[in-house]
Design a protein around this motif. Structure first.
Motif, PDB file in Angstrom:
ATOM      1  N   PHE A 145       0.751  -1.165   0.074  1.00 31.42           N
ATOM      2  CA  PHE A 145       0.075   0.035   0.092  1.00 31.42           C
ATOM      3  C   PHE A 145       0.811   1.037   0.100  1.00 31.42           C
ATOM      4  O   PHE A 145       1.856   1.164   0.588  1.00 31.42           O
ATOM      5  CB  PHE A 145      -0.901  -0.059   1.327  1.00 31.42           C
ATOM      6  CG  PHE A 145      -2.043  -0.995   1.239  1.00 31.42           C
ATOM      7  CD1 PHE A 145      -3.224  -0.659   0.534  1.00 31.42           C
ATOM      8  CD2 PHE A 145      -2.015  -2.207   1.857  1.00 31.42           C
ATOM      9  CE1 PHE A 145      -4.308  -1.620   0.569  1.00 31.42           C
ATOM     10  CE2 PHE A 145      -3.062  -3.212   1.840  1.00 31.42           C
ATOM     11  CZ  PHE A 145      -4.071  -2.868   1.096  1.00 31.42           C
ATOM     12  N   LEU A 146       0.323   2.199  -0.482  1.00 26.56           N
ATOM     13  CA  LEU A 146       0.859   3.515  -0.508  1.00 26.56           C
ATOM     14  C   LEU A 146       0.053   4.705  -0.481  1.00 26.56           C
ATOM     15  O   LEU A 146      -0.935   4.896  -1.121  1.00 26.56           O
ATOM     16  CB  LEU A 146       1.693   3.773  -1.779  1.00 26.56           C
ATOM     17  CG  LEU A 146       2.623   5.012  -1.945  1.00 26.56           C
ATOM     18  CD1 LEU A 146       3.813   5.111  -0.899  1.00 26.56           C
ATOM     19  CD2 LEU A 146       3.154   5.346  -3.366  1.00 26.56           C
ATOM     20  N   HIS A 147       0.167   5.585   0.681  1.00 26.33           N
ATOM     21  CA  HIS A 147      -0.870   6.581   1.051  1.00 26.33           C
ATOM     22  C   HIS A 147       0.239   7.842   1.037  1.00 26.33           C
ATOM     23  O   HIS A 147       0.886   8.231   1.773  1.00 26.33           O
ATOM     24  CB  HIS A 147      -1.317   6.433   2.671  1.00 26.33           C
ATOM     25  CG  HIS A 147      -1.955   4.954   2.662  1.00 26.33           C
ATOM     26  ND1 HIS A 147      -1.071   3.839   2.996  1.00 26.33           N
ATOM     27  CD2 HIS A 147      -3.080   4.649   2.560  1.00 26.33           C
ATOM     28  CE1 HIS A 147      -2.232   2.923   3.002  1.00 26.33           C
ATOM     29  NE2 HIS A 147      -3.333   3.253   2.711  1.00 26.33           N
ATOM     30  N   LEU A 148      -0.407   8.704   0.287  1.00 27.39           N
ATOM     31  CA  LEU A 148       0.514  10.118  -0.323  1.00 27.39           C
ATOM     32  C   LEU A 148      -0.178  10.995   0.948  1.00 27.39           C
ATOM     33  O   LEU A 148      -1.286  11.127   0.938  1.00 27.39           O
ATOM     34  CB  LEU A 148       0.313  10.191  -1.491  1.00 27.39           C
ATOM     35  CG  LEU A 148       0.758   9.268  -2.495  1.00 27.39           C
ATOM     36  CD1 LEU A 148       0.564   9.663  -4.093  1.00 27.39           C
ATOM     37  CD2 LEU A 148       2.463   9.017  -2.408  1.00 27.39           C
TER      38      LEU A 148
ATOM     39  N   LEU B 275     -11.454  15.085   5.895  1.00 26.83           N
ATOM     40  CA  LEU B 275     -12.920  15.020   5.689  1.00 26.83           C
ATOM     41  C   LEU B 275     -13.454  13.696   5.194  1.00 26.83           C
ATOM     42  O   LEU B 275     -14.730  13.433   5.321  1.00 26.83           O
ATOM     43  CB  LEU B 275     -13.317  15.922   4.544  1.00 26.83           C
ATOM     44  CG  LEU B 275     -12.839  17.400   5.014  1.00 26.83           C
ATOM     45  CD1 LEU B 275     -13.387  18.376   4.147  1.00 26.83           C
ATOM     46  CD2 LEU B 275     -13.754  17.829   6.276  1.00 26.83           C
ATOM     47  N   TYR B 276     -12.803  12.734   4.709  1.00 21.68           N
ATOM     48  CA  TYR B 276     -13.096  11.289   3.995  1.00 21.68           C
ATOM     49  C   TYR B 276     -12.547  10.174   4.942  1.00 21.68           C
ATOM     50  O   TYR B 276     -12.996   9.005   4.119  1.00 21.68           O
ATOM     51  CB  TYR B 276     -12.712  11.504   2.736  1.00 21.68           C
ATOM     52  CG  TYR B 276     -13.635  12.631   1.948  1.00 21.68           C
ATOM     53  CD1 TYR B 276     -14.909  11.806   1.457  1.00 21.68           C
ATOM     54  CD2 TYR B 276     -13.419  13.769   1.465  1.00 21.68           C
ATOM     55  CE1 TYR B 276     -15.761  12.886   0.806  1.00 21.68           C
ATOM     56  CE2 TYR B 276     -14.119  14.413   0.901  1.00 21.68           C
ATOM     57  CZ  TYR B 276     -15.538  14.094   0.546  1.00 21.68           C
ATOM     58  OH  TYR B 276     -16.315  15.075  -0.040  1.00 21.68           O
ATOM     59  N   ALA B 277     -11.573  10.222   5.688  1.00 20.34           N
ATOM     60  CA  ALA B 277     -11.008   8.747   6.276  1.00 20.34           C
ATOM     61  C   ALA B 277     -10.639   8.204   5.103  1.00 20.34           C
ATOM     62  O   ALA B 277      -9.874   8.535   4.441  1.00 20.34           O
ATOM     63  CB  ALA B 277     -12.242   8.208   7.077  1.00 20.34           C
ATOM     64  N   MET B 278     -11.029   6.759   4.956  1.00 14.68           N
ATOM     65  CA  MET B 278     -10.525   5.924   3.790  1.00 14.68           C
ATOM     66  C   MET B 278     -11.389   6.238   2.625  1.00 14.68           C
ATOM     67  O   MET B 278     -11.073   6.065   1.503  1.00 14.68           O
ATOM     68  CB  MET B 278     -10.822   4.580   4.214  1.00 14.68           C
ATOM     69  CG  MET B 278      -9.706   4.048   4.993  1.00 14.68           C
ATOM     70  SD  MET B 278      -9.882   2.238   5.234  1.00 14.68           S
ATOM     71  CE  MET B 278      -9.626   1.657   3.718  1.00 14.68           C
ATOM     72  N   GLY B 279     -12.841   6.883   2.898  1.00 16.61           N
ATOM     73  CA  GLY B 279     -13.491   6.908   1.725  1.00 16.61           C
ATOM     74  C   GLY B 279     -15.176   7.182   1.990  1.00 16.61           C
ATOM     75  O   GLY B 279     -16.081   7.186   1.224  1.00 16.61           O
ATOM     76  N   THR B 280     -15.366   7.484   3.370  1.00 19.31           N
ATOM     77  CA  THR B 280     -16.645   7.831   4.101  1.00 19.31           C
ATOM     78  C   THR B 280     -16.402   9.259   4.354  1.00 19.31           C
ATOM     79  O   THR B 280     -15.951   9.716   5.231  1.00 19.31           O
ATOM     80  CB  THR B 280     -16.866   6.927   5.181  1.00 19.31           C
ATOM     81  OG1 THR B 280     -16.989   5.622   4.753  1.00 19.31           O
ATOM     82  CG2 THR B 280     -18.374   7.323   5.611  1.00 19.31           C
ATOM     83  N   ALA B 281     -17.481  10.231   3.789  1.00 24.41           N
ATOM     84  CA  ALA B 281     -17.719  11.516   4.379  1.00 24.41           C
ATOM     85  C   ALA B 281     -17.752  11.704   5.915  1.00 24.41           C
ATOM     86  O   ALA B 281     -18.627  10.932   6.361  1.00 24.41           O
ATOM     87  CB  ALA B 281     -18.554  12.300   3.604  1.00 24.41           C
ATOM     88  N   ILE B 282     -16.984  12.708   6.431  1.00 24.53           N
ATOM     89  CA  ILE B 282     -17.181  12.896   7.965  1.00 24.53           C
ATOM     90  C   ILE B 282     -18.680  12.948   8.405  1.00 24.53           C
ATOM     91  O   ILE B 282     -19.034  12.181   9.478  1.00 24.53           O
ATOM     92  CB  ILE B 282     -16.363  14.053   8.298  1.00 24.53           C
ATOM     93  CG1 ILE B 282     -16.256  14.100  10.113  1.00 24.53           C
ATOM     94  CG2 ILE B 282     -16.926  15.386   7.683  1.00 24.53           C
ATOM     95  CD1 ILE B 282     -15.363  15.035  10.429  1.00 24.53           C
TER      96      ILE B 282
ATOM     97  N   ASP C 221      -7.235   3.261  -4.438  1.00 21.52           N
ATOM     98  CA  ASP C 221      -8.456   3.742  -4.488  1.00 21.52           C
ATOM     99  C   ASP C 221      -9.076   4.369  -5.479  1.00 21.52           C
ATOM    100  O   ASP C 221      -8.372   5.241  -6.237  1.00 21.52           O
ATOM    101  CB  ASP C 221      -8.221   4.941  -3.255  1.00 21.52           C
ATOM    102  CG  ASP C 221      -9.549   5.639  -2.903  1.00 21.52           C
ATOM    103  OD1 ASP C 221     -10.607   5.247  -3.351  1.00 21.52           O
ATOM    104  OD2 ASP C 221      -9.607   6.670  -2.548  1.00 21.52           O
ATOM    105  N   ALA C 222     -10.139   3.821  -5.838  1.00 18.42           N
ATOM    106  CA  ALA C 222     -10.964   4.464  -7.251  1.00 18.42           C
ATOM    107  C   ALA C 222     -11.345   5.885  -7.271  1.00 18.42           C
ATOM    108  O   ALA C 222     -11.676   6.449  -7.928  1.00 18.42           O
ATOM    109  CB  ALA C 222     -11.870   3.620  -7.703  1.00 18.42           C
ATOM    110  N   GLU C 223     -11.691   6.250  -5.744  1.00 16.79           N
ATOM    111  CA  GLU C 223     -11.833   7.797  -5.552  1.00 16.79           C
ATOM    112  C   GLU C 223     -13.157   7.745  -6.071  1.00 16.79           C
ATOM    113  O   GLU C 223     -13.497   9.061  -6.667  1.00 16.79           O
ATOM    114  CB  GLU C 223     -10.855   8.623  -5.916  1.00 16.79           C
ATOM    115  CG  GLU C 223     -11.008   9.835  -5.339  1.00 16.79           C
ATOM    116  CD  GLU C 223      -9.908  10.819  -5.397  1.00 16.79           C
ATOM    117  OE1 GLU C 223      -9.440  11.773  -4.996  1.00 16.79           O
ATOM    118  OE2 GLU C 223      -8.965  10.597  -6.475  1.00 16.79           O
ATOM    119  N   LEU C 224     -14.319   7.061  -5.826  1.00 12.89           N
ATOM    120  CA  LEU C 224     -15.640   7.236  -6.397  1.00 12.89           C
ATOM    121  C   LEU C 224     -16.516   8.089  -5.552  1.00 12.89           C
ATOM    122  O   LEU C 224     -17.663   8.388  -5.669  1.00 12.89           O
ATOM    123  CB  LEU C 224     -16.345   6.087  -6.494  1.00 12.89           C
ATOM    124  CG  LEU C 224     -15.662   5.210  -7.769  1.00 12.89           C
ATOM    125  CD1 LEU C 224     -16.147   3.914  -7.860  1.00 12.89           C
ATOM    126  CD2 LEU C 224     -15.396   5.968  -8.878  1.00 12.89           C
TER     127      LEU C 224
END
Length: 331
Positions: A45-48, A183-190, A255-258
């Motif tokens: 994994f790579l988190h920027l 604001l989005y953690a892994m992909g869920t809006a706060i 992450d497809a970032e949808l």
């Protein structure tokens, strides 16, 4: 080099140029890491950290060399701001023995005792109890250092967040909790994960002083971090600093970032902390456009050296794969 600060230092040309250099180094390092990932040079994994540079640089400048620092798995920027050599970080991300963890930690588990940098922690909120324990140890040993713990708003929805704040307040230990709210953690809006989205309000439940700051504004982060660190040192009690920020890239390279609109991302990019700070320095006449270009060139060469160092690094021999897994009698 680790910034050693006893009292908040006034902003001047020297410090301003240092902070710009650090933010640019983080940005270009992360961009290169993404490039190397697409070439399969970096695995897993790579988190920027692109977009959030003002938080790490602004907070870490308030720390002393003897302060403890714990981070999440999005920690490359913090490691660079703390003074860990980019060569060593890149080698670690390549999985080479010349890395800070002999290549065993990789992108998500950077660790460097010399800089009191204790991760790179992959379990969301798992390092908050560790931070409380380190601060408790310092208190019992009558030391004057604090423990700074970075985490995201996703962690603030975990049980260990509340347990850690509760015990830190109960035991009155010197922890600076820094929430990087992107604001989005892994992909869920706060708004879908927190009943109260003003995260600084959570400190009041435990009697912990808390403040929120614009995490896209380096000067604002520096001012808030200096106050926070000074209060922790003088009181010996915990403090919660919430830095509202935004990551310009996806959660990770997978992450497809949808879950967020591209227009929203572009709007946030208008608040990019690096051009903002460059304009501040230009207005102060502490730097010129030519010097910014020279900075970029210097950083480009430094990162190229880091890549070459990682490429030339060696893999851990197969006969050492169980080293550190089992105890070795006689050693």
């Amino acid at each position: 080099m680790v910034q050693s600060t006893t009292e908040p230092q006034p902003m001047d040309a020297k410090r301003g140029l240092l902070f710009l250099y650090q933010m640019l180094l983080i940005r270009r390092f992360e961009e290169k890491a993404a490039e190397q990932y697409t070439k399969a040079k970096i695995r897993g994994f790579l988190h920027l950290y692109i977009g959030e540079e003002a938080v790490a640089v602004g907070v870490i400048q308030a720390l002393r060399e003897d302060d403890n620092l714990l981070c999440t798995y999005r920690e490359h920027g913090h490691a660079l701001a703390r003074g860990i050599d980019p060569d060593i970080i890149m080698a670690e991300m390549y999985g080479k023995m010349q890395g800070c963890c002999r290549g065993r930690g990789g992108s998500m588990h950077l660790f460097d005792v010399a800089n009191r940098f204790y991760g790179g922690n992959a379990i969301v909120s798992g390092h908050l109890p560790l931070a409380v324990g380190m601060a408790l140890a310092a208190k019992k040993q009558k030391k004057t250092n604090l423990t700074c713990c970075f985490f995201g708003e996703g962690a603030a929805a975990e049980g260990t967040f509340h347990e850690s704040l509760n015990l830190a307040a109960l035991w009155e230990v010197p922890v600076l909790f820094v929430c990087e709210n992107n604001l989005y953690a892994m992909g869920t809006a706060i708004k879908y994960s927190h009943a109260i989205t003003e995260l600084e309000k959570k400190g009041a439940a435990y009697g912990i002083e808390a403040v929120a700051v614009d995490g896209m504004d380096l000067m604002a982060v520096i001012a808030a971090a200096n106050i926070a660190a000074a209060k922790v040192r003088s009181s010996g009690k915990p403090y919660l600093l919430v830095c509202n920020t935004y990551r310009f890239r996806a959660h990770s390279m997978f992450d497809a970032e949808l879950y967020r609109d591209k227009k929203e991302v572009e709007e946030w990019k208008k608040r990019d902390p690096i051009p903002q700070f460059e304009q501040f320095l230009l207005q102060k006449q502490w730097i010129t456009d030519a010097e910014i270009t020279a900075f970029e060139s210097k950083i480009e060469k430094k990162i190229a050296i880091a890549v070459d160092f990682a490429e030339a690094g060696t893999w851990e021999p197969l006969d050492q794969l169980t080293k550190f897994v089992y105890s070795e009698t006689g050693n």
